[in-house]
Design a protein around this motif. Structure first.
Motif, short mmCIF file in Angstrom:
data_model
loop_
_atom_site.label_atom_id
_atom_site.label_comp_id
_atom_site.label_asym_id
_atom_site.label_seq_id
_atom_site.Cartn_x
_atom_site.Cartn_y
_atom_site.Cartn_z
N ASN A 189 0.82 -1.22 0.00
CA ASN A 189 0.00 0.00 0.00
C ASN A 189 0.85 1.27 0.00
O ASN A 189 0.96 1.96 1.01
CB ASN A 189 -0.93 0.01 1.23
N VAL A 197 2.17 5.17 -1.28
CA VAL A 197 1.64 6.43 -1.81
C VAL A 197 2.41 6.75 -3.08
O VAL A 197 3.58 6.37 -3.22
CB VAL A 197 1.76 7.60 -0.82
N PRO A 203 -2.25 1.27 -4.22
CA PRO A 203 -1.80 2.57 -3.71
C PRO A 203 -2.89 3.22 -2.85
O PRO A 203 -4.08 3.06 -3.14
CB PRO A 203 -1.55 3.39 -4.97
N ALA A 244 -2.77 6.65 -1.95
CA ALA A 244 -2.96 8.07 -2.27
C ALA A 244 -2.05 8.48 -3.40
O ALA A 244 -0.98 7.89 -3.60
CB ALA A 244 -2.67 8.92 -1.04
N ILE A 286 -0.24 12.07 -4.48
CA ILE A 286 0.00 13.37 -3.86
C ILE A 286 0.67 14.29 -4.87
O ILE A 286 1.72 13.96 -5.43
CB ILE A 286 0.88 13.19 -2.61
N ILE A 298 -0.56 9.95 6.42
CA ILE A 298 -1.18 8.87 5.66
C ILE A 298 -0.39 7.59 5.92
O ILE A 298 0.83 7.55 5.70
CB ILE A 298 -1.17 9.17 4.14
N CYS A 329 1.05 4.07 5.15
CA CYS A 329 1.41 3.39 3.90
C CYS A 329 2.66 2.56 4.17
O CYS A 329 3.27 2.70 5.23
CB CYS A 329 1.68 4.42 2.80
N VAL A 373 6.73 4.32 -0.77
CA VAL A 373 6.60 5.62 -1.43
C VAL A 373 7.12 5.46 -2.85
O VAL A 373 8.24 4.98 -3.04
CB VAL A 373 7.41 6.71 -0.69
#
Lengths: 484, 414
Positions: free
Chosen positions: B158, B160, B182, B184, B186, B239, B241, B244
């Motif tokens: 999961n 971002v 994913p 989010a 950004i 958030i 997660c 990245v």
């Protein structure tokens, strides 16, 4: 993981080793590795215990990679004695151990009138510390020697013998030599508690009990806690001091021929600008006191400040790409000097507060500690002809990691180039994944090979490196499960 | 291979630009064309782009990157191009001499002309100065694609996604291929940069889009556990997660030039070229994304093909030498211009356009001037990281401009 998180771990029952060691070194940072080597060479039966899966996982994982002469160390300090001794021994053994050494010299540069006035004292102190070839040079000569330096430099003290080395291959080589001569390493092994019966320590660890006559606490950032947990007291408290660094692209390394130092403050040596042994250019460290012993985070504002400070000293850095940013933690205490103490009634030696010169001082610290220990009448049969570390491909290549030495990729049959930025060969990676100090984590593999540490930071090769490494990591995981 | 045989053109990099240049050179009758590729497989970045759309311009059909790369390699081989794999160029020297590394050790070769086509990569976490813990699980899209499409690895569950350039779309597709979800996307700007694919695709995949949000911190002890983002109104949000993905912020992989002798344009980070793709050392040419961040594979393919034509002319001594250079200079709000200079512009060959890029959304007037005289102007809106082309044939009196004065490119905001 911090000690406080792990304190609830239970020690594992049963003996981890049936032997009684003469010495248990707790902590495999650069100091622990050097101490383990020294005591082994002096004939002691040594165990070295490290809570992380790979050595050099604490304060030793990030520093400025300079071998200092001790020119600016506090006069008459233990630090001065150890740094000088450490420097001397490194220059004696580096070739045998296949370790790089580039004596590029350092300039303590004055950027204003006050600093210019301070140069005399810096030179005088250097001379008093025995660094007799330190001398003041004019702005004009400095500009000739360092043509990329900003034009507002007013002069400098030149210390010709300051050098750059590889901060990781050095301690690896010390420990390899210790192991080759009989020392035993216990990784992923955390000391939880211990009992002492006036003769033998029973160290309870997460992997089982280790018996030893003497304990040497080289636990760095956790040194005071280890003292408190096992002895019940500590004469020093660690207040970690974070240092952030910026590493510029290899193209920038020609912008400084020597180590560019500022006039120091009482608290810190200040921001260094220098090329690294790997051919990059480093700016750092900051000096930020903090309570956390594990938080080595970086922050954008500070890094921007470092870049700005670097450009102020070397304007051509402006257009240079950044290769890496990182932070290290120095195990500072409330005292300025190293805190090396022996407690004969507890068979305990504490090597604490090695705050910023650990890499330079390690070999000297090891000698100093051994001297203290032997002065109590402790004696072993010195190994007359100590073995050198096995010429594994990796050790053979350690000496070649330096930018100016011949590297593995220049030899035949290196396999293929896996990390193109740092030119790390498959053979080098495989060597780091096998042997007495094989990498057990990505971080350990990086420190041994530099794979993924170059300008692309793994854009091109991280999946390839992961694939090769995982097959070895999984093999040892399976082996471990089987043994349990 | 026959070492004694002279190499006519050596091409560094077997991506779309390099391969297409090699194919064209063979088509033009150039005898010995060698492509040097450091990976053990040719094809460049498209190799690990498992999604669409590639190949429209080149093959008239939509292909995945992986298939497209294979097709390109096959075309090159069929054309008689030599592709040397696992061959790293470690030094580019004056006059067309290259130092190579292979499993046999080091070796020097020389070629009459060299085309530098090393492409582009995304900016790293370090170079972006992103704050926070130094933990595992922070990757560029390119590394993620290689993990997923080349080696079947799954680095996180999961993550971002940071950024909304076109490559973010590829990041989403790559995640979905590997059953990575994913949490989010950004984007620092108030608008999504690659609007149609990302804005269309993110809701489809139920990925929340955070506009006007900046990644300010990566948190974790060993692996990523969360990120902090800051909204433009100052509000900070955490958030959760476990990874990245840093998308975009492309930068030409020009380290060979930086460490060597070719002049670099600090605006593009690539070599400085004239309208024939010719570098400051006229034996060297450059093509594809090494020239600027960042174009599609199709564009690079076309660029490689065009530049191959000028290289062939040069080999036949039919190209004007690099003597009178009219510099193209950009003002502060113009991110970059390619080519950076023009050689003897009076002849009507070479690149047909000047390519421009901008960093942010602006409305206004684009003006080109030479010796204080306006030679081109146009009202327009510019979007970040999208190409703006100025056709050289639209420039007034190009044939009469003062060659010794630079052409200045300015954008006057309305």
């Amino acid at each position: 993981m911090t000690i406080s998180q792990q304190q609830f771990d239970n020690p594992k029952q049963g003996e981890l080793a049936s032997d009684v060691f003469d010495i248990a070194v707790i902590g495999a940072g650069v100091v622990g590795c050097a101490v383990a080597r020294r005591f082994t060479l002096e004939g002691a039966k040594v165990a070295i215990i490290e809570k992380a899966s790979d050595i050099l996982d604490g304060a030793s994982k990030a520093n400025s990679a300079i071998l200092h002469t001790g020119f600016d160390a506090p006069i008459n300090s233990i630090e001065l004695a150890c740094v000088k001794d450490g420097y001397l021994e490194y220059t004696k053994i580096h070739k045998q151990l296949g370790l790089p050494l580039e004596k590029i010299g350092a300039y303590v540069v004055a950027w204003n009138e006050d600093e210019l006035a301070a140069l005399d004292d810096i030179k005088a102190k250097a001379h008093q510390n025995g660094i007799k070839n330190a001398r003041i040079i004019s702005a004009k000569l400095l500009a000739q020697k360092e043509p990329h330096l900003a034009k507002n430099a007013l002069g400098a003290v030149f210390i010709p013998d300051e050098a750059i080395i590889d901060p990781w291959s050095a301690p690896y080589a010390y420990l390899h030599q210790a192991i080759e001569n009989g020392a035993q390493i216990f990784l992923s092994c955390q000391v939880i508690s211990g009992d002492f019966d006036k003769d033998i320590w029973q160290l309870k660890t997460t992997l089982g009990t280790i018996k030893t006559r003497y304990v040497i606490n080289c636990a760095g950032l956790y040194g005071d806690r280890l003292n408190k947990v096992l002895l019940g007291h500590s004469s020093f408290n660690i207040t970690p001091r974070k240092g952030q660094f910026v590493i510029f692209d290899k193209a920038a390394s020609n912008l400084a021929n020597s180590i560019i130092l500022p006039v120091p403050t009482p608290r810190t040596k200040g921001l260094v600008v220098c090329k690294t042994i790997f051919g990059n250019l480093l700016v750092g460290p900051t000096a930020e006191d903090q309570s956390s012993r594990s938080n080595s985070s970086t922050d954008e504002a500070t890094l921007k400040g470092l870049i700005k400070a670097g450009i102020a000293k070397i304007p051509s850095l402006k257009d240079m790409p950044i290769t890496a940013t990182y932070a290290g933690l120095r195990p500072a205490t409330q005292y300025k000097d190293y805190q090396i103490e022996i407690e004969p009634k507890n068979n305990w030696i504490s090597v604490g507060g090695i705050r910023s010169t650990g890499l330079s001082g390690a070999l000297g610290i090891a000698k100093y500690v051994y001297k203290k220990y032997s002065s109590l009448g402790q004696k072993h049969d010195k190994i007359n002809r100590p073995k050198l570390p096995k010429p594994t491909p990796l050790l053979a290549q350690n000496s070649k990691r330096a930018q100016n030495s011949k590297r593995d990729w220049q030899e035949k049959d290196h396999g293929e180039i896996i990390c193109h930025c740092e030119m790390v060969s498959k053979r080098e990676i495989l060597a780091a994944l096998t042997g007495a100090l094989k990498a057990n984590s990505m971080a350990g593999l990086k420190r041994q090979t530099r794979a993924t540490m170059g300008r692309c930071q793994g854009f091109y090769c991280s999946s390839h490196v992961t694939e090769i490494a995982d097959s070895y990591f999984n093999k040892s995981k399976k082996q471990k499960l089987k043994n349990e | 291979m026959n070492k004694a045989q002279q190499i006519d053109v050596a091409i560094i990099g077997a991506g779309p630009a390099g391969l297409s240049a090699s194919i064209e050179l063979k088509r033009l009758g150039i005898k010995r064309v060698v492509v040097l590729e450091r990976e053990n497989e040719a094809g460049g970045i498209p190799r690990h782009c498992g999604d669409f759309p590639f190949g429209m311009r080149e093959y008239g059909r939509v292909l995945t990157g992986t298939k497209y790369a294979k097709k390109l390699v096959k075309s090159a081989k069929n054309a008689g191009v030599e592709i040397w794999l696992s061959t790293s160029v470690v030094e580019m020297r004056r006059g067309g001499h290259l130092l190579l590394v292979t499993n046999e050790g080091t070796k020097e070769i020389s070629a009459s002309r060299i085309i530098y086509a090393c492409g582009v990569r995304e900016k790293t976490r370090s170079a972006r100065l992103i704050s926070g813990d130094r933990v595992q699980g922070v990757l560029n899209t390119g590394a993620l694609q290689q993990m997923v499409y080349l080696r079947n690895q799954k680095p996180f569950e999961n993550p971002v996604i940071i950024g909304s350039e076109l490559v973010a779309f590829s990041a989403i597709r790559t995640c979905s291929h590997a059953k990575i979800k994913p949490v989010a996307i950004i984007e620092e700007a108030d608008k999504v940069i690659a609007r149609w694919p990302v804005e269309l695709y993110a809701p489809l995949m139920q990925i929340p889009l955070h506009r006007s949000s900046k990644l300010i911190k990566i948190i974790g002890s060993n692996k990523v556990s969360a990120v902090e983002i800051k909204k433009s109104n100052g509000q900070i949000k955490t958030i959760k997660c476990d990874g990245v993905i840093l998308c975009g912020h492309f930068i030409p992989e020009s380290s060979l030039a930086r460490l060597g002798h070719l002049e670099i344009d600090p605006a593009t980070n690539g070599p400085i070229i004239d309208q024939f793709g010719r570098c400051s050392d006229p034996v060297y040419y450059a093509a594809g994304n090494i020239l600027r961040p960042v174009e599609t594979a199709g564009w690079c393919w076309n660029e490689g093909k065009q530049i191959a034509n000028w290289v062939a002319l040069d080999l036949a001594s039919k190209l004007q030498s690099r003597h009178i250079l009219t510099k193209i200079e950009v003002s502060k709000n113009v991110k970059l211009a390619v080519p950076q200079c023009l050689t003897g512009i009076k002849e009507n060959i070479g690149m047909s356009h000047i390519q421009l890029r901008f960093d942010r959304l602006m409305k206004g007037k684009l003006i080109l001037s030479n010796d204080d005289e306006v030679i081109y102007s146009r009202n327009l809106s510019v979007f970040p990281q999208r190409r703006i082309l100025i056709s050289l044939s639209d420039i007034k009196d190009l044939a009469t401009i003062k060659e010794n004065s630079p052409i200045k490119v300015e954008f006057i905001e309305a």
